[in-house]
Design an enzyme around this catalytic site. Structure first.
Site, PDB file in Angstrom:
ATOM      1  N   ARG A  89       8.656 -12.545   9.032  1.00  0.00           N
ATOM      2  CA  ARG A  89       8.724 -11.089   9.137  1.00  0.00           C
ATOM      3  C   ARG A  89       7.382 -10.550   9.594  1.00  0.00           C
ATOM      4  NH1 ARG A  89      11.565 -10.484   3.355  1.00  0.00           N
ATOM      5  NH2 ARG A  89       9.860 -11.942   3.044  1.00  0.00           N
ATOM      6  N   ASP A 122       4.536  -8.137  10.979  1.00  0.00           N
ATOM      7  CA  ASP A 122       4.260  -6.721  10.760  1.00  0.00           C
ATOM      8  C   ASP A 122       4.235  -5.934  12.064  1.00  0.00           C
ATOM      9  OD1 ASP A 122       3.932  -6.607   7.979  1.00  0.00           O
ATOM     10  OD2 ASP A 122       1.907  -7.442   8.134  1.00  0.00           O
ATOM     11  N   ARG A 156      -4.135 -12.367   8.747  1.00  0.00           N
ATOM     12  CA  ARG A 156      -4.986 -11.222   9.082  1.00  0.00           C
ATOM     13  C   ARG A 156      -6.149 -11.090   8.103  1.00  0.00           C
ATOM     14  NH1 ARG A 156      -0.797  -6.427   9.801  1.00  0.00           N
ATOM     15  NH2 ARG A 156      -2.742  -5.219   9.828  1.00  0.00           N
TER      16      ARG A 156
END
Lengths: 247, 247
Positions: free
Chosen positions: B50, B52, B198
């Site tokens: 999933r 972002d 990230r």
């Protein structure tokens, strides 16, 4: 007055091309507006190559005269500040002699044409490569490219709108390589005719698909007639890589 | 019913993320709309990861069930037709067993984080890399990355909104390399926590700038507290490279 050489990267997608025009935003116009924002008066920006609408640059070169001397980093950063939000970036600003001429002094220009050779549409590289879905034989393309090297009358490989005085140019390199699903055409010459690299790309693609032989390309060159060569490839895949000068 | 595995490329820029949401267009939603256009009824698309908002994919994987069997090329081309003009491309559609689960069966996920380490703004790669203007020491970043390898409680490196049951994951690779003015962080694991790559990138950037030592990163890991690690790097530089399965 202080002359600066600019090295410029841009995404050609949203522009009508390098050159200032009445019908939309140009890269030259965007940099001239930024320069006016910086120094408070209009200054002309002179580019080394007049890229067409949609053509990109990693290393376009231009020069401009500022009313007074400024630190090179200041010129670069101030122009970049005023260029926002245009996809144009001044990579480098260098103080040069008052007679430096980005266009006239250029000794070599290098272009890259990127073909994405796959079936699926482009998502990440949309507008940044030419999608060719038929499998390309890069070996045949490289062979054909080799037949175009050297000094020739390239009338078959220039736009009918080309304004150059002479169609005679010396092509120093035209290399075709494959990197995975991409086919790259790298061209190097002192200067190019209008649409020359895009017509090379369109013609070599025809060879890569097996519709033309390398000999057909050589024959097209010799005919000196634009209609004898292949189609003009779209601007999306073309990048002005760099412009070189003496010294 | 016929199940297909899709391999998907997308530019995450215009999307709210992979997952269908009320607040805007998602990649999952775009593919579901395309599938409905193709087969005339709603079918759910199940993704392996999933991603972002703003995160890109060169090789996301998903599965969906079509009402009847179709040639793989037909599925790919029809979905691509209906996906226009979204920057989403079905690279491959493969007929798979009815119990294939894109998410649950994934053995390995690979991500790449691209940092553009230069002073000038990004023109061509805007939205596709993280611009870091301070010079980065990729050697120090690589050393710090090595200290994160293996099985750990990665609480410090997951979003406080992460919904995974356990913060314990095994990180199989985290490699930092420089290619010219780009610094690449390549991560590989069976699965990742929310924002994990990230936060790795944001933390390693802090090391690259010399503000943190590799030891500080190891200490941050051991504290098991999100606030101990560095900032979450922007989505622009993150790419889901591929998802691997057994066999």
């Amino acid at each position: 007055m202080a002359r600066y050489k600019l090295t410029i990267e841009y995404d050609g997608g949203p522009f009508v091309g390098w050159q200032r025009q009445d019908n939309g935003q140009s890269v030259q116009g965007a940099i001239e507006s930024a320069a006016e924002g910086f120094c408070g008066r209009f200054v002309t920006v002179f580019g080394a190559g007049r890229t067409d609408a949609g053509v990109h640059a990693w290393g376009q070169v231009a020069h401009l005269d500022l009313p007074r001397e400024e630190a090179e980093e200041t010129v670069r950063d101030a122009l970049n500040f005023h260029l926002k939000p245009n996809p144009v970036s001044i990579l480098k600003a260098e103080r040069v002699a008052e007679d430096f001429d980005a266009r006239g002094d250029a000794r070599e220009r290098r272009y890259l044409y990127r073909i994405a050779n796959r079936r699926a549409p482009l998502a990440i590289d949309r507008g940044r490569a030419w999608l060719v879905t038929a499998p390309l034989d890069e070996g045949a393309m490289a062979e054909a490219a080799g037949l175009l090297l050297g000094r020739h009358d390239f009338t078959s490989f220039r736009s009918v709108h080309c304004q150059a005085d002479s169609p005679v140019k010396t092509l120093d390199a035209l290399e075709v390589t494959r990197a995975g699903e991409e086919v790259h055409i790298a061209a190097r010459a002192r200067s190019f005719l209008h649409n020359q690299v895009r017509i090379f790309a369109g013609t070599l693609k025809t060879v890569g698909e097996g519709k033309w032989t390398p000999g057909d390309v050589r024959a097209a060159l010799e005919v000196r007639d634009r209609s004898a060569a292949g189609p003009t490839a779209p601007p999306d895949g073309l990048y002005l890589v760099d412009v070189r000068y003496d010294g």
